[in-house]
Design a protein around this motif. Structure first.
Motif, PDB file in Angstrom:
ATOM      1  N   GLU A 127       0.829  -1.206   0.000  1.00 48.42           N
ATOM      2  CA  GLU A 127       0.000   0.000   0.000  1.00 48.42           C
ATOM      3  C   GLU A 127       0.864   1.258   0.000  1.00 48.42           C
ATOM      4  N   MET A 128       1.969   1.229   0.772  1.00 49.98           N
ATOM      5  CA  MET A 128       2.868   2.380   0.816  1.00 49.98           C
ATOM      6  C   MET A 128       3.541   2.588  -0.537  1.00 49.98           C
ATOM      7  N   ALA A 129       3.959   1.505  -1.182  1.00 44.49           N
ATOM      8  CA  ALA A 129       4.599   1.605  -2.499  1.00 44.49           C
ATOM      9  C   ALA A 129       3.648   2.238  -3.509  1.00 44.49           C
ATOM     10  N   ILE A 130       2.405   1.792  -3.504  1.00 39.95           N
ATOM     11  CA  ILE A 130       1.403   2.339  -4.431  1.00 39.95           C
ATOM     12  C   ILE A 130       1.135   3.813  -4.114  1.00 39.95           C
ATOM     13  N   HIS A 131       1.077   4.138  -2.836  1.00 39.56           N
ATOM     14  CA  HIS A 131       0.868   5.526  -2.400  1.00 39.56           C
ATOM     15  C   HIS A 131       1.996   6.425  -2.917  1.00 39.56           C
ATOM     16  N   LEU A 132       3.231   5.960  -2.792  1.00 41.05           N
ATOM     17  CA  LEU A 132       4.381   6.741  -3.246  1.00 41.05           C
ATOM     18  C   LEU A 132       4.348   6.928  -4.765  1.00 41.05           C
ATOM     19  N   LEU A 133       3.990   5.874  -5.488  1.00 40.23           N
ATOM     20  CA  LEU A 133       3.927   5.956  -6.950  1.00 40.23           C
ATOM     21  C   LEU A 133       2.832   6.925  -7.407  1.00 40.23           C
ATOM     22  N   LYS A 134       1.734   6.949  -6.704  1.00 37.83           N
ATOM     23  CA  LYS A 134       0.666   7.889  -7.026  1.00 37.83           C
ATOM     24  C   LYS A 134       1.138   9.325  -6.801  1.00 37.83           C
ATOM     25  N   LYS A 135       1.922   9.540  -5.765  1.00 38.25           N
ATOM     26  CA  LYS A 135       2.399  10.882  -5.437  1.00 38.25           C
ATOM     27  C   LYS A 135       3.312  11.453  -6.516  1.00 38.25           C
ATOM     28  N   VAL A 136       4.004  10.574  -7.237  1.00 38.64           N
ATOM     29  CA  VAL A 136       4.917  11.057  -8.285  1.00 38.64           C
ATOM     30  C   VAL A 136       4.321  10.873  -9.683  1.00 38.64           C
ATOM     31  N   GLY A 137       3.013  10.598  -9.741  1.00 37.16           N
ATOM     32  CA  GLY A 137       2.319  10.544 -11.022  1.00 37.16           C
ATOM     33  C   GLY A 137       2.510   9.281 -11.823  1.00 37.16           C
ATOM     34  N   LEU A 138       2.809   8.171 -11.162  1.00 42.21           N
ATOM     35  CA  LEU A 138       3.020   6.910 -11.865  1.00 42.21           C
ATOM     36  C   LEU A 138       1.927   5.875 -11.556  1.00 42.21           C
ATOM     37  N   GLU A 139       0.756   6.350 -11.167  1.00 40.70           N
ATOM     38  CA  GLU A 139      -0.313   5.428 -10.789  1.00 40.70           C
ATOM     39  C   GLU A 139      -0.781   4.551 -11.947  1.00 40.70           C
ATOM     40  N   ASN A 140      -0.577   5.023 -13.185  1.00 46.49           N
ATOM     41  CA  ASN A 140      -1.008   4.235 -14.347  1.00 46.49           C
ATOM     42  C   ASN A 140       0.088   3.318 -14.881  1.00 46.49           C
ATOM     43  N   GLU A 141       1.244   3.351 -14.253  1.00 47.68           N
ATOM     44  CA  GLU A 141       2.382   2.554 -14.727  1.00 47.68           C
ATOM     45  C   GLU A 141       2.758   1.437 -13.764  1.00 47.68           C
ATOM     46  N   ILE A 142       2.002   1.263 -12.700  1.00 47.16           N
ATOM     47  CA  ILE A 142       2.375   0.369 -11.600  1.00 47.16           C
ATOM     48  C   ILE A 142       2.715  -1.048 -12.052  1.00 47.16           C
ATOM     49  N   ARG A 143       1.942  -1.599 -12.995  1.00 49.72           N
ATOM     50  CA  ARG A 143       2.136  -2.998 -13.412  1.00 49.72           C
ATOM     51  C   ARG A 143       3.082  -3.142 -14.602  1.00 49.72           C
ATOM     52  N   LYS A 144       3.510  -2.024 -15.173  1.00 49.11           N
ATOM     53  CA  LYS A 144       4.402  -2.089 -16.328  1.00 49.11           C
ATOM     54  C   LYS A 144       5.807  -2.527 -15.929  1.00 49.11           C
ATOM     55  N   ARG A 145       6.504  -3.156 -16.877  1.00 51.75           N
ATOM     56  CA  ARG A 145       7.930  -3.409 -16.677  1.00 51.75           C
ATOM     57  C   ARG A 145       8.666  -2.076 -16.753  1.00 51.75           C
ATOM     58  N   VAL A 146       9.716  -1.951 -15.959  1.00 49.62           N
ATOM     59  CA  VAL A 146      10.435  -0.688 -15.904  1.00 49.62           C
ATOM     60  C   VAL A 146      11.081  -0.327 -17.248  1.00 49.62           C
ATOM     61  N   ASP A 147      11.463  -1.348 -18.034  1.00 46.26           N
ATOM     62  CA  ASP A 147      12.104  -1.040 -19.319  1.00 46.26           C
ATOM     63  C   ASP A 147      11.134  -0.465 -20.349  1.00 46.26           C
ATOM     64  N   GLU A 148       9.851  -0.353 -19.987  1.00 46.51           N
ATOM     65  CA  GLU A 148       8.870   0.287 -20.863  1.00 46.51           C
ATOM     66  C   GLU A 148       8.748   1.783 -20.579  1.00 46.51           C
ATOM     67  N   LEU A 149       9.446   2.269 -19.570  1.00 54.42           N
ATOM     68  CA  LEU A 149       9.296   3.654 -19.132  1.00 54.42           C
ATOM     69  C   LEU A 149      10.349   4.575 -19.745  1.00 54.42           C
ATOM     70  N   SER A 150      10.063   5.876 -19.700  1.00 53.76           N
ATOM     71  CA  SER A 150      11.038   6.886 -20.121  1.00 53.76           C
ATOM     72  C   SER A 150      12.082   7.062 -19.017  1.00 53.76           C
ATOM     73  N   GLY A 151      13.151   7.788 -19.332  1.00 49.49           N
ATOM     74  CA  GLY A 151      14.197   8.033 -18.342  1.00 49.49           C
ATOM     75  C   GLY A 151      13.674   8.747 -17.096  1.00 49.49           C
ATOM     76  N   GLY A 152      12.852   9.771 -17.305  1.00 50.31           N
ATOM     77  CA  GLY A 152      12.295  10.510 -16.175  1.00 50.31           C
ATOM     78  C   GLY A 152      11.402   9.647 -15.302  1.00 50.31           C
ATOM     79  N   GLN A 153      10.614   8.778 -15.940  1.00 55.11           N
ATOM     80  CA  GLN A 153       9.750   7.873 -15.187  1.00 55.11           C
ATOM     81  C   GLN A 153      10.571   6.851 -14.402  1.00 55.11           C
ATOM     82  N   ARG A 154      11.628   6.351 -15.014  1.00 61.03           N
ATOM     83  CA  ARG A 154      12.503   5.388 -14.340  1.00 61.03           C
ATOM     84  C   ARG A 154      13.147   6.022 -13.108  1.00 61.03           C
ATOM     85  N   GLN A 155      13.536   7.282 -13.251  1.00 59.98           N
ATOM     86  CA  GLN A 155      14.148   7.948 -12.103  1.00 59.98           C
ATOM     87  C   GLN A 155      13.141   8.161 -10.987  1.00 59.98           C
ATOM     88  N   ARG A 156      11.883   8.427 -11.335  1.00 62.55           N
ATOM     89  CA  ARG A 156      10.848   8.555 -10.300  1.00 62.55           C
ATOM     90  C   ARG A 156      10.613   7.229  -9.583  1.00 62.55           C
TER      91      ARG A 156
END
Length: 255
Positions: A127-156
Protein backbone atom coordinates in the motif's frame (compact mmCIF):
# COMPACT_ATOMS: atom_id res chain seq x y z
CA UNK A 1 20.65 19.48 18.14
CA UNK A 2 22.71 16.31 17.69
CA UNK A 3 23.69 15.75 14.03
CA UNK A 4 22.09 12.90 12.10
CA UNK A 5 25.30 12.41 10.14
CA UNK A 6 28.88 13.46 10.82
CA UNK A 7 31.54 13.32 8.14
CA UNK A 8 34.93 13.69 9.79
CA UNK A 9 38.20 14.37 7.95
CA UNK A 10 37.29 12.05 5.08
CA UNK A 11 40.13 11.15 2.74
CA UNK A 12 39.93 9.00 -0.38
CA UNK A 13 42.91 8.02 -2.49
CA UNK A 14 42.45 5.54 -5.32
CA UNK A 15 44.97 2.88 -6.32
CA UNK A 16 46.27 5.04 -9.19
CA UNK A 17 47.17 7.80 -6.74
CA UNK A 18 44.17 10.02 -7.46
CA UNK A 19 43.07 11.91 -4.34
CA UNK A 20 39.31 12.25 -4.63
CA UNK A 21 38.64 13.57 -1.11
CA UNK A 22 40.98 15.69 1.00
CA UNK A 23 39.90 16.13 4.61
CA UNK A 24 36.16 16.61 4.05
CA UNK A 25 34.22 17.41 7.24
CA UNK A 26 30.61 18.50 7.78
CA UNK A 27 27.48 17.62 9.77
CA UNK A 28 23.97 16.92 8.50
CA UNK A 29 20.93 17.56 10.68
CA UNK A 30 17.44 16.12 10.40
CA UNK A 31 15.35 17.75 7.69
CA UNK A 32 18.20 19.56 5.93
CA UNK A 33 18.14 19.60 2.13
CA UNK A 34 21.78 20.00 1.13
CA UNK A 35 22.99 20.39 -2.44
CA UNK A 36 26.59 19.40 -3.16
CA UNK A 37 27.92 21.24 -6.21
CA UNK A 38 31.21 21.37 -8.07
CA UNK A 39 32.79 20.53 -11.42
CA UNK A 40 33.27 17.01 -12.77
CA UNK A 41 36.02 15.22 -10.88
CA UNK A 42 35.57 17.36 -7.76
CA UNK A 43 34.75 14.31 -5.62
CA UNK A 44 30.97 14.67 -5.29
CA UNK A 45 30.07 11.11 -6.28
CA UNK A 46 32.95 9.65 -4.26
CA UNK A 47 31.65 11.54 -1.22
CA UNK A 48 28.13 10.11 -1.46
CA UNK A 49 29.34 6.61 -2.28
CA UNK A 50 31.68 6.79 0.72
CA UNK A 51 28.88 7.79 3.08
CA UNK A 52 26.89 4.73 2.04
CA UNK A 53 30.06 2.59 2.06
CA UNK A 54 29.73 1.67 -1.61
CA UNK A 55 33.41 2.59 -1.59
CA UNK A 56 35.65 2.56 1.47
CA UNK A 57 37.48 5.81 2.21
CA UNK A 58 41.22 5.76 2.90
CA UNK A 59 40.80 7.48 6.27
CA UNK A 60 38.44 9.56 8.38
CA UNK A 61 35.09 8.61 9.86
CA UNK A 62 31.40 8.66 8.94
CA UNK A 63 29.09 8.63 11.96
CA UNK A 64 25.38 8.01 11.50
CA UNK A 65 23.22 8.55 14.61
CA UNK A 66 26.23 7.93 16.82
CA UNK A 67 27.45 4.77 15.05
CA UNK A 68 30.49 4.60 12.81
CA UNK A 69 29.84 3.38 9.28
CA UNK A 70 33.58 2.90 8.85
CA UNK A 71 33.82 0.16 11.46
CA UNK A 72 30.39 -1.42 10.88
CA UNK A 73 30.36 -4.83 9.19
CA UNK A 74 27.89 -7.52 8.18
CA UNK A 75 24.44 -7.17 9.69
CA UNK A 76 25.47 -4.00 11.53
CA UNK A 77 26.37 -2.26 8.28
CA UNK A 78 23.24 -3.61 6.61
CA UNK A 79 21.11 -2.17 9.41
CA UNK A 80 22.72 1.26 9.15
CA UNK A 81 22.35 1.26 5.36
CA UNK A 82 18.65 0.44 5.65
CA UNK A 83 18.17 3.93 7.14
CA UNK A 84 19.93 5.63 4.23
CA UNK A 85 18.13 5.73 0.87
CA UNK A 86 20.17 6.03 -2.34
CA UNK A 87 19.10 7.54 -5.67
CA UNK A 88 21.49 6.95 -8.57
CA UNK A 89 22.14 8.96 -11.73
CA UNK A 90 21.53 5.95 -13.96
CA UNK A 91 18.42 4.82 -12.07
CA UNK A 92 19.80 1.43 -10.88
CA UNK A 93 16.40 -0.20 -11.40
CA UNK A 94 15.71 -3.80 -12.47
CA UNK A 95 14.39 -3.57 -16.03
CA UNK A 96 12.67 -6.97 -16.13
CA UNK A 97 10.63 -6.28 -12.99
CA UNK A 98 7.49 -4.20 -12.69
CA UNK A 99 7.41 -0.64 -11.37
CA UNK A 100 5.75 -1.85 -8.17
CA UNK A 101 8.29 -4.64 -7.63
CA UNK A 102 11.17 -2.20 -8.02
CA UNK A 103 9.71 0.12 -5.39
CA UNK A 104 9.05 -2.78 -3.02
CA UNK A 105 12.75 -3.64 -3.22
CA UNK A 106 13.30 -0.58 -1.04
CA UNK A 107 12.09 -2.71 1.88
CA UNK A 108 14.70 -5.46 1.47
CA UNK A 109 17.16 -3.93 3.93
CA UNK A 110 14.61 -4.23 6.73
CA UNK A 111 13.44 -7.78 5.88
CA UNK A 112 14.87 -11.17 6.69
CA UNK A 113 16.90 -12.82 3.94
CA UNK A 114 14.21 -15.49 3.43
CA UNK A 115 11.36 -13.00 3.24
CA UNK A 116 13.28 -10.93 0.72
CA UNK A 117 14.24 -13.98 -1.33
CA UNK A 118 10.60 -15.01 -1.74
CA UNK A 119 9.23 -11.46 -2.07
CA UNK A 120 7.09 -11.77 1.05
CA UNK A 121 6.00 -8.16 1.25
CA UNK A 122 3.26 -7.14 3.67
CA UNK A 123 0.05 -5.49 2.55
CA UNK A 124 1.17 -2.34 4.35
CA UNK A 125 4.40 -2.29 2.31
CA UNK A 126 2.44 -2.75 -0.91
CA UNK A 127 0.00 0.00 0.00
CA UNK A 128 2.87 2.38 0.82
CA UNK A 129 4.60 1.61 -2.50
CA UNK A 130 1.40 2.34 -4.43
CA UNK A 131 0.87 5.53 -2.40
CA UNK A 132 4.38 6.74 -3.25
CA UNK A 133 3.93 5.96 -6.95
CA UNK A 134 0.67 7.89 -7.03
CA UNK A 135 2.40 10.88 -5.44
CA UNK A 136 4.92 11.06 -8.29
CA UNK A 137 2.32 10.54 -11.02
CA UNK A 138 3.02 6.91 -11.86
CA UNK A 139 -0.31 5.43 -10.79
CA UNK A 140 -1.01 4.24 -14.35
CA UNK A 141 2.38 2.55 -14.73
CA UNK A 142 2.37 0.37 -11.60
CA UNK A 143 2.14 -3.00 -13.41
CA UNK A 144 4.40 -2.09 -16.33
CA UNK A 145 7.93 -3.41 -16.68
CA UNK A 146 10.43 -0.69 -15.90
CA UNK A 147 12.10 -1.04 -19.32
CA UNK A 148 8.87 0.29 -20.86
CA UNK A 149 9.30 3.65 -19.13
CA UNK A 150 11.04 6.89 -20.12
CA UNK A 151 14.20 8.03 -18.34
CA UNK A 152 12.30 10.51 -16.18
CA UNK A 153 9.75 7.87 -15.19
CA UNK A 154 12.50 5.39 -14.34
CA UNK A 155 14.15 7.95 -12.10
CA UNK A 156 10.85 8.55 -10.30
CA UNK A 157 10.71 4.80 -9.65
CA UNK A 158 14.18 5.12 -8.12
CA UNK A 159 12.97 7.98 -5.93
CA UNK A 160 10.01 5.92 -4.71
CA UNK A 161 12.24 2.92 -3.99
CA UNK A 162 14.48 5.09 -1.79
CA UNK A 163 11.45 6.55 0.00
CA UNK A 164 9.99 3.05 0.55
CA UNK A 165 12.91 2.37 2.89
CA UNK A 166 11.42 4.98 5.24
CA UNK A 167 14.91 6.45 5.61
CA UNK A 168 16.08 9.31 7.80
CA UNK A 169 18.60 10.30 5.12
CA UNK A 170 18.59 10.17 1.31
CA UNK A 171 21.70 10.40 -0.84
CA UNK A 172 20.95 11.44 -4.43
CA UNK A 173 23.88 11.22 -6.84
CA UNK A 174 23.26 13.47 -9.87
CA UNK A 175 19.58 12.39 -10.07
CA UNK A 176 18.72 14.74 -12.95
CA UNK A 177 21.98 14.72 -14.94
CA UNK A 178 20.61 12.46 -17.69
CA UNK A 179 17.16 14.02 -17.95
CA UNK A 180 15.51 16.70 -20.08
CA UNK A 181 14.43 19.94 -18.33
CA UNK A 182 10.79 18.90 -17.87
CA UNK A 183 11.69 15.49 -16.41
CA UNK A 184 14.39 17.12 -14.26
CA UNK A 185 11.84 19.47 -12.71
CA UNK A 186 9.43 16.62 -11.95
CA UNK A 187 12.14 14.47 -10.35
CA UNK A 188 13.54 17.32 -8.22
CA UNK A 189 10.05 18.25 -7.04
CA UNK A 190 9.42 14.59 -6.15
CA UNK A 191 12.59 14.36 -4.09
CA UNK A 192 12.19 17.76 -2.42
CA UNK A 193 8.50 17.55 -1.56
CA UNK A 194 8.70 14.03 -0.13
CA UNK A 195 11.78 14.83 1.95
CA UNK A 196 10.16 18.01 3.26
CA UNK A 197 6.88 16.25 4.04
CA UNK A 198 8.53 13.32 5.85
CA UNK A 199 11.33 15.25 7.56
CA UNK A 200 14.00 13.33 5.64
CA UNK A 201 17.47 14.86 5.37
CA UNK A 202 18.86 14.86 1.84
CA UNK A 203 22.31 15.21 0.31
CA UNK A 204 21.94 15.71 -3.44
CA UNK A 205 24.79 16.09 -5.94
CA UNK A 206 23.98 18.60 -8.66
CA UNK A 207 25.76 20.14 -11.62
CA UNK A 208 23.10 22.83 -12.01
CA UNK A 209 23.86 25.76 -9.68
CA UNK A 210 20.45 27.35 -10.33
CA UNK A 211 18.66 24.15 -9.28
CA UNK A 212 20.80 23.94 -6.14
CA UNK A 213 19.90 27.51 -5.22
CA UNK A 214 16.20 26.89 -5.84
CA UNK A 215 15.81 23.84 -3.60
CA UNK A 216 18.65 23.68 -1.09
CA UNK A 217 18.50 24.93 2.47
CA UNK A 218 22.30 24.70 2.39
CA UNK A 219 24.94 24.34 -0.30
CA UNK A 220 28.30 22.60 -0.03
CA UNK A 221 30.69 23.41 -2.88
CA UNK A 222 33.56 21.01 -3.53
CA UNK A 223 36.63 21.64 -5.64
CA UNK A 224 39.46 19.12 -6.05
CA UNK A 225 38.24 17.07 -3.10
CA UNK A 226 38.02 19.98 -0.68
CA UNK A 227 35.14 22.10 0.61
CA UNK A 228 35.30 25.56 -0.91
CA UNK A 229 31.96 26.77 0.49
CA UNK A 230 29.44 25.55 3.06
CA UNK A 231 26.53 27.83 3.78
CA UNK A 232 23.20 29.31 2.78
CA UNK A 233 22.32 29.49 -0.94
CA UNK A 234 21.99 33.28 -0.79
CA UNK A 235 25.59 33.55 0.46
CA UNK A 236 26.99 31.72 -2.58
CA UNK A 237 28.26 34.66 -4.64
CA UNK A 238 28.84 34.80 -8.39
CA UNK A 239 32.54 35.34 -7.71
CA UNK A 240 32.71 32.15 -5.68
CA UNK A 241 30.86 30.20 -8.37
CA UNK A 242 33.33 31.40 -11.02
CA UNK A 243 36.21 30.38 -8.73
CA UNK A 244 34.60 26.98 -8.14
CA UNK A 245 34.39 26.21 -11.86
CA UNK A 246 37.71 27.82 -12.78
CA UNK A 247 39.16 25.94 -15.73
CA UNK A 248 35.83 24.19 -16.35
CA UNK A 249 33.68 27.15 -17.34
CA UNK A 250 32.05 25.05 -20.07
CA UNK A 251 30.30 22.98 -17.35
CA UNK A 252 29.03 26.13 -15.68
CA UNK A 253 27.61 27.40 -18.98
CA UNK A 254 26.04 23.99 -19.65
CA UNK A 255 24.27 24.04 -16.29
Amino acid sequence: MKPLLQVQQLEMEYADGTKALRGISFDVHKGEFIAVIGPSGAGKSTLLRSINRLVTPTSGDIVYEGESLMTAKGTGLRKLRSNIGMIFQHYNVVDRLSVLENVLHGNLGRMSIMSGLFNRYSEAQKEMAIHLLKKVGLENEIRKRVDELSGGQRQRVGVCRALAQNPALILADEPIASLDPKSSAIVMESIYENCLEQGIACLVNLHQVDVAKKYATRIIAIQKGQILFDGKPEDLTDELIVRLYEGKEDELLAS
